[in-house]
Scaffold this motif. Structure first.
Motif, PDB file in Angstrom:
ATOM      1  N   GLU A 228       7.997  -6.062 -12.749  1.00  0.00           N
ATOM      2  CA  GLU A 228       8.120  -6.962 -11.589  1.00  0.00           C
ATOM      3  C   GLU A 228       7.472  -6.339 -10.357  1.00  0.00           C
ATOM      4  O   GLU A 228       6.724  -6.995  -9.629  1.00  0.00           O
ATOM      5  N   ALA A 229       7.761  -5.066 -10.117  1.00  0.00           N
ATOM      6  CA  ALA A 229       7.182  -4.386  -8.959  1.00  0.00           C
ATOM      7  C   ALA A 229       5.664  -4.311  -9.077  1.00  0.00           C
ATOM      8  O   ALA A 229       4.941  -4.469  -8.077  1.00  0.00           O
ATOM      9  N   ARG A 230       5.172  -4.082 -10.300  1.00  0.00           N
ATOM     10  CA  ARG A 230       3.722  -3.991 -10.508  1.00  0.00           C
ATOM     11  C   ARG A 230       3.055  -5.324 -10.138  1.00  0.00           C
ATOM     12  O   ARG A 230       2.031  -5.352  -9.441  1.00  0.00           O
ATOM     13  N   LYS A 231       3.637  -6.414 -10.593  1.00  0.00           N
ATOM     14  CA  LYS A 231       3.081  -7.730 -10.276  1.00  0.00           C
ATOM     15  C   LYS A 231       3.172  -8.009  -8.778  1.00  0.00           C
ATOM     16  O   LYS A 231       2.232  -8.532  -8.169  1.00  0.00           O
ATOM     17  N   GLY A 232       4.322  -7.658  -8.190  1.00  0.00           N
ATOM     18  CA  GLY A 232       4.504  -7.931  -6.760  1.00  0.00           C
ATOM     19  C   GLY A 232       3.527  -7.166  -5.895  1.00  0.00           C
ATOM     20  O   GLY A 232       2.974  -7.711  -4.929  1.00  0.00           O
ATOM     21  N   LEU A 233       3.293  -5.906  -6.225  1.00  0.00           N
ATOM     22  CA  LEU A 233       2.356  -5.099  -5.444  1.00  0.00           C
ATOM     23  C   LEU A 233       0.918  -5.551  -5.674  1.00  0.00           C
ATOM     24  O   LEU A 233       0.109  -5.571  -4.739  1.00  0.00           O
ATOM     25  N   TRP A 234       0.596  -5.905  -6.921  1.00  0.00           N
ATOM     26  CA  TRP A 234      -0.756  -6.415  -7.206  1.00  0.00           C
ATOM     27  C   TRP A 234      -0.995  -7.718  -6.442  1.00  0.00           C
ATOM     28  O   TRP A 234      -2.060  -7.909  -5.835  1.00  0.00           O
ATOM     29  N   ASN A 235      -0.020  -8.610  -6.449  1.00  0.00           N
ATOM     30  CA  ASN A 235      -0.176  -9.871  -5.721  1.00  0.00           C
ATOM     31  C   ASN A 235      -0.343  -9.628  -4.223  1.00  0.00           C
ATOM     32  O   ASN A 235      -1.099 -10.328  -3.540  1.00  0.00           O
ATOM     33  N   PHE A 236       0.350  -8.610  -3.690  1.00  0.00           N
ATOM     34  CA  PHE A 236       0.193  -8.257  -2.280  1.00  0.00           C
ATOM     35  C   PHE A 236      -1.244  -7.801  -2.000  1.00  0.00           C
ATOM     36  O   PHE A 236      -1.847  -8.183  -0.994  1.00  0.00           O
ATOM     37  N   ILE A 237      -1.807  -7.010  -2.910  1.00  0.00           N
ATOM     38  CA  ILE A 237      -3.208  -6.597  -2.754  1.00  0.00           C
ATOM     39  C   ILE A 237      -4.123  -7.817  -2.780  1.00  0.00           C
ATOM     40  O   ILE A 237      -5.033  -7.949  -1.946  1.00  0.00           O
TER      41      ILE A 237
END
Length: 386
Positions: A228-237
């Motif tokens: 979840e964190a990986r997706k959230g941080l990628w989406n932020f990028i």
């Protein structure tokens, strides 16, 4: 051996000047007080010729993880000699003195960033880890599925405690990661932005350390504890797509992020990064968390630059002992290896079987397989620089 002295504060500016010359940079005048404060934490070994500092080495007191374990680590940095004093054996003497000092002061391991890997290999340091530098274009910034958490971005008022809690959980998954203090966080966040991902329970479970300049984002650290964190941080990028032409990221070699992208075929360069050396083999082996079983092995260690490590060790029944009488051991049951091999095996960069296939371990296949079973499968990684 040449006369080696511990530099005192009145010689610190000479040490900084030598680093500036050797590494071709300039410390801005305004940053000199801060640099002096950093240098005060170092033990600086130097060699003088005609009252001129000719060569020096910095020993930095640090700690590193292997999983949940922490080790006192001596960071070697700022190894430099003025060109007119080179090829006189000064660095060799400094390295030997640093090893002796670390042994006396209770450092069990040492790490460094090499200008040339082969140079430091001969002194017993060996490769610690690889890291991946990947370059993505604007078209690669395709968002993944929406996740329920949120990202909080900071430019100046960084949440060091939360960052460190995330980092520590991440670090214990690897061998070699630095134990970071508050002052270390203040230094690495200086001039950078941070973004922390919180799940819907407002738990901090991931972060990135990054900068944006001239339509380029540089992500120095990408740390996600969950998918979840990986997706959230990628989406932020990806939300920066209108501002960017390129994203450059530094990742752990096996990080699943690239595989998860819509188009994983991005430019990714893998390179060795940092070297590690066991300083006190007996103490390290006795404290290391092996995967003990009914299997036993005998290691005969060679270490020409740290003769106190040249012993034969028995690993048996959850205990490491020094074998004083090698006549009691059948030669066929002994694995012969050097300090380089032992260091890279126990820090997880190479497996015993890999080094056996490279003929860097001398022993029977059966004994190597026993050693293979005793060493935990934990990857190595290192995000820092000194």
């Amino acid at each position: 051996m040449h006369k080696i002295v511990h530099l005192k504060e009145n010689h610190f500016m000479e040490a900084i000047a030598l680093s500036e010359y050797a590494f071709q940079y300039k410390v801005p005048e305004a940053d000199i007080p801060k640099r002096m404060e950093q240098v005060k934490k170092h033990s600086i070994l130097g060699i003088f010729e005609d009252e001129q500092l000719a060569a020096k080495l910095h020993l930095i007191p640090l700690e590193v993880h292997t999983g949940e374990q922490k080790w006192k680590m001596g960071g070697i940095a700022g190894v430099a000699t003025y060109p007119e004093y080179r090829r006189k054996g000064y660095v060799k003497d400094l390295m030997k003195q640093a090893l002796e000092q670390m042994k006396e002061e209770g450092y069990l391991v040492s790490m460094l960033h090499p200008f040339k890997i082969s140079f430091y290999r001969k002194y017993g340091w060996e490769l610690l880890t690889n890291r991946v530098k990947c370059t993505l274009s604007k078209t690669d910034l395709v968002m993944q599925e929406h996740v329920p958490g949120n990202v909080k971005r900071e430019i100046k008022n960084h949440h060091y405690q939360e960052l460190n809690e995330i980092y520590n959980q991440f670090a214990t998954r690897f061998s070699g990661m630095l134990v970071r203090e508050l002052s270390w966080w203040e230094n690495i966040c200086d001039g950078e932005s941070t973004a922390i991902y919180y799940n819907d329970n407002q738990q901090a479970i991931g972060y990135i350390l990054y900068s944006v300049k001239d339509s380029k984002m540089k992500v120095e650290e990408f740390v996600a504890l969950t998918s979840e964190a990986r997706k959230g941080l990628w989406n932020f990028i990806c939300q920066h797509d209108s501002m960017l032409e390129q994203v450059e990221m530094t990742l752990e070699e096996k990080d699943p992020l690239l595989f998860s992208l819509k188009e994983p075929n991005v430019k990714a360069e893998i390179a060795p990064y940092f070297m590690v050396r066991i300083v006190d083999a007996e103490k390290f082996l006795k404290e290391y968390a092996f995967q003990w079983s009914d299997k036993a092995v005998v290691l005969q260690l060679s270490d020409p630059y740290a003769s106190w490590n040249e012993k034969t060790f028995s690993l048996k029944n959850g205990e490491v002992t020094v074998v004083s009488d090698k006549n009691l051991i059948d030669d066929i049951s002994i694995i012969k290896l050097d300090i380089n091999a032992l260091s890279t095996i126990l820090f997880g960069y190479k497996r015993p079987m890999e080094l056996y296939q490279l003929e860097l371990l001398d022993g029977s296949l059966g004994e190597i397989e026993k050693l293979e079973s005793l060493v935990p499968h934990r990857p190595s990684f290192f995000y820092d620089f000194f």
